[in-house]
Structure formats: structure tokens, C-alpha cells
Design a protein around this motif. Structure first.
Motif, PDB file in Angstrom:
ATOM      1  N   PHE A  66       0.633  -1.278  -0.147  1.00  0.00           N
ATOM      2  CA  PHE A  66      -0.083  -0.180   0.128  1.00  0.00           C
ATOM      3  C   PHE A  66       0.786   1.357  -0.003  1.00  0.00           C
ATOM      4  O   PHE A  66       0.512   2.012  -1.018  1.00  0.00           O
ATOM      5  CB  PHE A  66      -1.005  -0.071   1.374  1.00  0.00           C
ATOM      6  N   ALA A  67       1.719   1.335   1.038  1.00  0.00           N
ATOM      7  CA  ALA A  67       2.458   2.893   1.155  1.00  0.00           C
ATOM      8  C   ALA A  67       3.602   3.035   0.225  1.00  0.00           C
ATOM      9  O   ALA A  67       3.572   3.762  -0.326  1.00  0.00           O
ATOM     10  CB  ALA A  67       2.855   3.008   2.610  1.00  0.00           C
ATOM     11  N   PHE A  68       4.402   1.865   0.218  1.00  0.00           N
ATOM     12  CA  PHE A  68       5.702   2.159  -0.634  1.00  0.00           C
ATOM     13  C   PHE A  68       5.085   1.740  -1.996  1.00  0.00           C
ATOM     14  O   PHE A  68       5.817   2.763  -3.140  1.00  0.00           O
ATOM     15  CB  PHE A  68       6.713   0.867  -0.202  1.00  0.00           C
ATOM     16  N   GLY A  69       4.193   0.956  -2.536  1.00  0.00           N
ATOM     17  CA  GLY A  69       3.603   0.877  -3.643  1.00  0.00           C
ATOM     18  C   GLY A  69       3.230   2.174  -4.386  1.00  0.00           C
ATOM     19  O   GLY A  69       3.381   2.567  -5.344  1.00  0.00           O
ATOM     20  N   ALA A  70       2.394   2.739  -3.461  1.00  0.00           N
ATOM     21  CA  ALA A  70       1.786   4.275  -3.584  1.00  0.00           C
ATOM     22  C   ALA A  70       2.972   5.340  -3.953  1.00  0.00           C
ATOM     23  O   ALA A  70       2.863   6.202  -4.881  1.00  0.00           O
ATOM     24  CB  ALA A  70       1.002   4.685  -2.515  1.00  0.00           C
ATOM     25  N   PHE A  71       4.120   5.334  -3.317  1.00  0.00           N
ATOM     26  CA  PHE A  71       5.211   6.236  -3.508  1.00  0.00           C
ATOM     27  C   PHE A  71       5.693   5.906  -4.785  1.00  0.00           C
ATOM     28  O   PHE A  71       6.061   6.938  -5.736  1.00  0.00           O
ATOM     29  CB  PHE A  71       6.332   5.844  -2.461  1.00  0.00           C
ATOM     30  N   LEU A  72       6.046   4.525  -5.299  1.00  0.00           N
ATOM     31  CA  LEU A  72       6.611   4.476  -6.467  1.00  0.00           C
ATOM     32  C   LEU A  72       5.534   4.711  -7.631  1.00  0.00           C
ATOM     33  O   LEU A  72       5.776   5.093  -8.974  1.00  0.00           O
ATOM     34  CB  LEU A  72       6.727   2.776  -6.513  1.00  0.00           C
ATOM     35  N   ILE A  81       7.976  -3.781  -8.530  1.00  0.00           N
ATOM     36  CA  ILE A  81       9.038  -3.635  -7.388  1.00  0.00           C
ATOM     37  C   ILE A  81       8.262  -4.115  -6.079  1.00  0.00           C
ATOM     38  O   ILE A  81       8.996  -5.163  -5.229  1.00  0.00           O
ATOM     39  CB  ILE A  81       9.277  -2.170  -7.022  1.00  0.00           C
ATOM     40  N   SER A  82       7.180  -3.507  -5.668  1.00  0.00           N
ATOM     41  CA  SER A  82       6.600  -4.107  -4.465  1.00  0.00           C
ATOM     42  C   SER A  82       6.066  -5.453  -4.290  1.00  0.00           C
ATOM     43  O   SER A  82       6.511  -6.208  -3.274  1.00  0.00           O
ATOM     44  CB  SER A  82       5.306  -2.916  -4.104  1.00  0.00           C
ATOM     45  N   ILE A 132       3.130  11.275  -3.960  1.00  0.00           N
ATOM     46  CA  ILE A 132       4.185  11.157  -3.139  1.00  0.00           C
ATOM     47  C   ILE A 132       4.111  11.676  -1.630  1.00  0.00           C
ATOM     48  O   ILE A 132       4.607  10.856  -0.933  1.00  0.00           O
ATOM     49  CB  ILE A 132       5.319  12.230  -3.662  1.00  0.00           C
ATOM     50  N   LEU A 133       3.378  12.783  -1.496  1.00  0.00           N
ATOM     51  CA  LEU A 133       3.062  12.985  -0.173  1.00  0.00           C
ATOM     52  C   LEU A 133       2.264  12.279   0.785  1.00  0.00           C
ATOM     53  O   LEU A 133       2.567  11.873   1.807  1.00  0.00           O
ATOM     54  CB  LEU A 133       2.607  14.688  -0.118  1.00  0.00           C
ATOM     55  N   SER A 134       1.279  11.595   0.054  1.00  0.00           N
ATOM     56  CA  SER A 134       0.375  10.704   0.728  1.00  0.00           C
ATOM     57  C   SER A 134       0.834   9.573   1.321  1.00  0.00           C
ATOM     58  O   SER A 134       0.840   9.203   2.463  1.00  0.00           O
ATOM     59  CB  SER A 134      -0.873  10.421  -0.012  1.00  0.00           C
ATOM     60  N   SER A 135       2.043   8.988   0.259  1.00  0.00           N
ATOM     61  CA  SER A 135       2.636   7.670   0.589  1.00  0.00           C
ATOM     62  C   SER A 135       3.570   8.041   1.622  1.00  0.00           C
ATOM     63  O   SER A 135       3.782   7.120   2.432  1.00  0.00           O
ATOM     64  CB  SER A 135       3.191   7.113  -0.768  1.00  0.00           C
ATOM     65  N   LEU A 136       4.201   9.049   1.604  1.00  0.00           N
ATOM     66  CA  LEU A 136       5.375   9.138   2.757  1.00  0.00           C
ATOM     67  C   LEU A 136       4.548   9.509   3.801  1.00  0.00           C
ATOM     68  O   LEU A 136       5.115   8.975   5.108  1.00  0.00           O
ATOM     69  CB  LEU A 136       5.956  10.555   2.488  1.00  0.00           C
ATOM     70  N   ALA A 137       3.414  10.278   4.056  1.00  0.00           N
ATOM     71  CA  ALA A 137       2.739  10.554   5.278  1.00  0.00           C
ATOM     72  C   ALA A 137       2.205   8.969   5.792  1.00  0.00           C
ATOM     73  O   ALA A 137       2.384   8.737   6.920  1.00  0.00           O
ATOM     74  CB  ALA A 137       1.467  11.191   4.800  1.00  0.00           C
ATOM     75  N   SER A 138       1.897   8.078   4.865  1.00  0.00           N
ATOM     76  CA  SER A 138       1.387   6.885   5.450  1.00  0.00           C
ATOM     77  C   SER A 138       2.407   5.995   5.888  1.00  0.00           C
ATOM     78  O   SER A 138       2.265   5.428   6.918  1.00  0.00           O
ATOM     79  CB  SER A 138       0.614   6.154   4.087  1.00  0.00           C
TER      80      SER A 138
END
Length: 543
Positions: free
Chosen positions: A122-128, A140-141, A251-257
Motif C-alpha cells: 500500500f504505502a511504498f507501492g503508492a510512492f513508486l 518492485i513491491s 508522493i506526499l500521501s505515501s510518505l505520510a502513510s
């Protein structure tokens, strides 16, 4: 000689749409019922699309062939290039033994499979997705989850479903930017509207993932963590989409998560550690994990840190502009400006361009390949081992090298022939119920093309024109095209091919399709209902 698209070749939009749907029906049947390998389904659907385009839509044979060829070329580059380089980096960490360090360091945060899925899928995948898009997050994830010990089918399926939340703002917001370009609607307004739809989905996607993995009873044990991951993501997604624009929400949402969940897990732990059936369950084994020095951790995580930095750099507009300078643009002879779109798909008769861009330097896959070279240096991989692992990776991906280009060829034939537009016009004929079906248009577009960006380019103008005809704000339906599109990503043959390649499930595409298809349909229904309510009962939500 130019050729003009005909959207009702059989005299009835229903019959024409049924003919246009034949390739989709074939690929659904082969993947979901026959559980055929992806390359078989992809090639079969491509052949069917070619025949329908030529025999029913009267598309000239040479134009149909060139449209398919252009799609196949895009399937090889840049799409397959991304998959190859992403899995290559992962394979290097495995070959050098550094992935064991990564596994154990994640386990020091949590060795609970449910929470690992939240962090990575969820979180790292959203960042990518936000940084690169176009298959990178799943490649990747999903590979990382398999390396951690996840069942490959679950790893692939979870990453595809988790990728729902960020897709609309993927690749530094390019789907929203394209939607604005093709419709003339202010990009910020589309961003705001999508930012008032997807956060509702984002809140419960983490819960959905865990329920799928472990059932509701086990989900209740980690419900606080699911809410932390989902709410932190949704709040930042809403704020950034509404006040900053479409470039940064993922980018911001995934980092926040990521940061919220990591911090939360330092002060809270589930009552028991959950693992898949066949794994030993019970209390945490974190205490018996080996400890690593800072240098060991930085070295092991280095490839993914470098990958992240490179992807961010490649997405920055000033850098991307420089990297795009040596791009080679090939105007496809015999196809470029020789197919004409007409109303209501286009505002006025418009010649369709056919430009194959070889952005060899600015492509996300090139960023990953440079990251692989830098990674080899910090991992101590010499030239001989580097090329041996690269060759092994390429060999591992020979079947996806057939599947991915085939489904891209299918998408391009359906787009250039007008078949996709026939399907869209059929859905657009739903009158006052169009806001509900506008989400399904996006779903259809992403299923066909594997890209929310392409779906917006394909159906964006149709959404806008039809909304005005039925008396609905076009900003809503254009946004719904993107929001609904995200629910089709998990079953797109292109996405399925990427996921199976990343998890060693090549040949099992049908199993993965069956794993995700019901979730895709349910989520599309939810987005459709939301859009319908926003059109009539909650119109104050439209910017």
C-alpha cells in the motif's frame, strides 16, 4: 489517403459495441475461465481485434497493421524496459544476499504479514506509483513481498489491489494533466474533483487488503494500523489534490502513510503475529533476528534508496525537460494523421497523430537502469556478474516480452479503429444515469490500455461532451473517468503481465485475473455510485 472512424458500423450502437467487445470477451474468457497463459490470451485478443477492425469497422488493412505495430513497439519500450530494469535491481539484491538484510530489517518493524503488506504493497507501492507509474510499483513491491516470503499469487494480487488508491495521480500527476489537455477543463479543477472522490476509497483499501489476506476476525486485530495507514494517506491526498495540484498527491500521501504507520508500530503492536497458513504463527520472532550495523543496512537498502532518488529526479519537470531533448520522435508513415476522429469523440474532425517516441534518456526504465549500475557498485557486483544477472533476468521475462506488447497492440488497434469509442458511446447513451457509467468508461479505458493516462486521453472528451448533453458538470465526469479508471488497473492484461513477471507466476495470468476481477468490479460500482450522488445529491462537492 485518410480514413475516417465510424463508430456505428453495424447501424446500431448496441450491435457495434458488441462487435467491439469481442476482443475483451475473448481475453476475459481465456484469463478468467480457461486460465490460459497471458501470452496466449494477449495474442488471441490481438488477432480478434485486428479482424473486427478490418472486417466490421472497415479499417484499411495497412492502417490496422501499423496501429498494432505501434502498440507492440510501445509495449517493448518503454513498458517492458521498466519491468526488466525493476526486476533486475531486485534480482541483484537477491543474488548478493542483501535482500535477506532487507527482509530482516522490515521484520524489526513488524514480522506480521498483514502489516508488511500495508507498508510495502500500500504505502511504498503508492510512492513508486506517484514517482514513476507505468508498472513500476507492482514490479518492485510485488517482488519485495515474494522475497519476504509471501505467496506469489497473494503478493501480486495484493499489490494490484493496493495500487488502486494512487493510480489517478501516478507518474507525477500525468493522468490528470492529460485529462485537462484533451478536454480543455482546468487541470486544477479536475485534480480537486478526483481529490474529493479517491480519498474515500483510500481510507478503506488497507482494510480491504487485510480482510482479503486474513479474514475479518484477524483484521480486527490490526484495525488501528489499517486506519492509521488509510486515513493518513487519504487526508494528505485530499489536501494536496485540492490545494497543491495533481503532481504531488501520491508522493506526499505515501510518505505520510509510511511515516505514520512506522511511528505507530513503535508504540503499538497487534495481540498476535499473523502469518500465512503453513507458516508458524504466534509471538513475534523479532528478538531472534540478526542485528546489522548502519553500514550493512545502508548497503542493503541502497539499491532501493537509489531507485527512489533516481525516479524522483527523472520526474522533476526541469530535469525531465533536459532528458527529453535527445528523444527520437518517429512519425509512423502510413498511420500518422491518416485516421480522423469525428464528433462526439472529437470536438471537430481531428487527425490522430501516430508518433512513436523513443525517449531513451527520460524513460523511467532508464532511471532504473542507471540505478542498477550505481547499485552494482555499492553491492560489489562486478561487470561479469552484472551482465550474468541481467541475462538471467531477461530470460526470466521472455513470456512477458510477448504478453505486454500483444496487449498494447490490442489497445492501439481498438483506439485507432474506433472500437473503443463505440464501447464508450454505448455507455454514454445511459442518459441521466451517465454519471454512474462515467466511472465504468474509465474502468473500460484502463482495462484496454493498462494506463489511466491513456484512458483519459481516449475517453476524456467523450465524458465532457456527454455530461453537457445530460446536464451534469463535465468536471465531475472527466474526474470520474480517472477515478473509475483506477479500479480497472488491477485487471488490465498489461498490469497482470507485469505482476506475474515480478512474482514468478508467468503462465498463471488467469489465476491472478480471477483473484482480482471481483474486487475490480465492486470498486468500480462504488466509484459509480459516488459519482452519481455527487452529480445530483452532493453537487456542492464539485469545484
Amino acid at each position: 489517403m485518410t480514413w475516417t472512424q465510424e463508430y456505428v458500423p453495424l447501424g446500431s450502437i448496441a450491435l457495434s459495441a458488441l462487435a467491439a467487445a469481442i476482443p475483451m470477451i475473448i481475453i476475459f474468457y481465456l484469463l478468467a475461465i480457461r486460465r490460459s497463459p497471458g501470452q496466449v490470451a494477449g495474442i488471441s485478443a490481438l488477432i480478434a481485434a485486428f479482424l473486427v477492425a478490418v472486417l466490421v469497422y472497415k479499417m484499411p488493412l495497412n492502417i490496422a497493421f501499423l496501429a498494432a505495430l505501434m502498440g507492440i513497439a510501445y509495449g517493448v519500450f518503454p513498458i517492458f524496459w521498466i519491468v526488466l530494469t525493476a526486476i533486475f535491481i531486485y534480482n541483484m539484491t537477491v543474488e548478493t544476499g542483501k535482500f535477506d538484510v532487507i527482509k530482516n530489517s522490515i521484520a524489526t518493524i513488524t514480522d506480521d504479514r498483514r502489516l508488511q503488506a500495508l507498508l510495502i504493497a500500500f504505502a511504498f507501492g503508492a510512492f513508486l506509483e506517484g514517482a514513476a507509474g507505468f508498472g513500476t510499483p507492482v514490479a518492485i513491491s510485488a517482488g519485495m513481498l515474494v522475497g519476504l516470503g509471501f505467496n506469489p499469487l497473494y503478493a501480486a494480487g495484493l499489490c494490484l489491489i493496493a495500487n488502486t488508491a494512487p493510480v489517478a495521480f501516478g507518474g507525477i500527476g500525468i493522468p490528470i494533466i492529460v485529462a485537462g489537455q484533451v478536454t480543455g477543463i482546468d487541470t486544477m479543477k479536475i485534480s480537486q474533483m478526483v481529490g474529493r472522490q479517491l480519498p474515500f476509497i483510500s481510507v478503506f483499501i488497507p482494510i480491504w487488503l487485510v480482510v482479503l489476506m486474513s479474514g475479518w476476525k484477524a483484521t480486527k486485530e490490526v484495525l488501528p494500523a489499517c486506519l492509521v495507514a488509510g486515513i493518513s494517506f487519504a487526508v494528505v491526498q485530499f489536501f494536496s489534490a485540492n490545494y497543491l495540484g495533481p503532481e504531488l498527491p501520491d508522493i506526499l500521501s505515501s510518505l505520510a502513510s509510511i511515516f505514520s504507520l512506522t511511528f505507530f508500530l513503535q508504540i503499538w503492536k497487534p495481540a498476535s503475529i499473523w502469518r500465512f497458513p503453513g507458516e508458524q504463527a504466534g509471538k513475534s520472532k523479532t528478538s531472534v533476528l540478526p542485528t546489522y550495523s548502519t553500514t550493512e543496512l545502508v548497503t542493503a537498502w541502497g539499491p532501493f534508496i537509489i531507485l527512489t532518488v533516481m525516479v524522483i529526479l527523472w520526474g522533476l519537470k526541469p530535469i525531465k525537460a533536459v532528458l527529453d531533448m535527445p528523444t527520437l520522435s518517429i512519425y509512423v508513415p502510413g498511420l500518422h494523421n491518416l485516421v480522423t476522429q469525428v464528433a462526439p469523440i472529437a470536438k471537430a474532425p481531428t487527425a490522430m497523430t501516430a508518433v512513436y517516441k523513443i525517449n531513451w534518456l527520460s524513460a523511467a526504465g532508464t532511471a532504473l537502469f542507471i540505478a542498477s549500475i550505481l547499485s552494482a557498485m555499492i553491492l560489489g557486483v562486478g561487470p561479469g556478474q552484472f551482465f550474468r544477472i541481467l541475462g538471467k533476468t531477461f530470460s526470466q521475462l521472455t513470456k512477458p516480452l510477448i504478453t505486454i506488447p500483444a496487449v498494447l497492440g490490442l489497445a492501439y488497434i481498438m483506439n485507432y479503429s474506433g472500437m473503443s469509442s463505440s464501447l464508450g458511446l454505448f455507455l454514454a447513451g445511459s442518459g441521466a444515469f451517465f454519471p454512474f457509467f462515467s466511472a465504468w468508461l474509465g474502468w473500460l479505458g484502463v482495462f484496454l490500455t493498462g494506463s489511466d493516462t491513456s484512458a483519459n486521453a481516449l475517453f476524456g472528451n467523450l465524458q465532457s461532451v456527454t455530461a453537457q448533453q445530460v446536464g451534469v458538470d463535465p468536471t465531475l465526469t472527466v474526474a470520474a473517468n480517472s477515478s473509475g479508471g483506477v479500479t480497472g488497473k488491477m485487471i488490465s492484461p498489461q498490469s497482470i503481465a507485469v505482476a506475474t513477471a515480478a512474482t514468478g507466476l508467468v503462465g498463471k495470468e488467469g489465476d491472478l485475473f480471477s483473484f482480482t476481477v471481483m474486487h475490480s468490479i465492486i470498486l468500480a460500482i462504488l466509484v459509480g455510485i459516488m459519482t452519481y450522488l455527487q452529480a445530483y445529491a452532493l453537487s456542492w462537492m464539485i469545484p
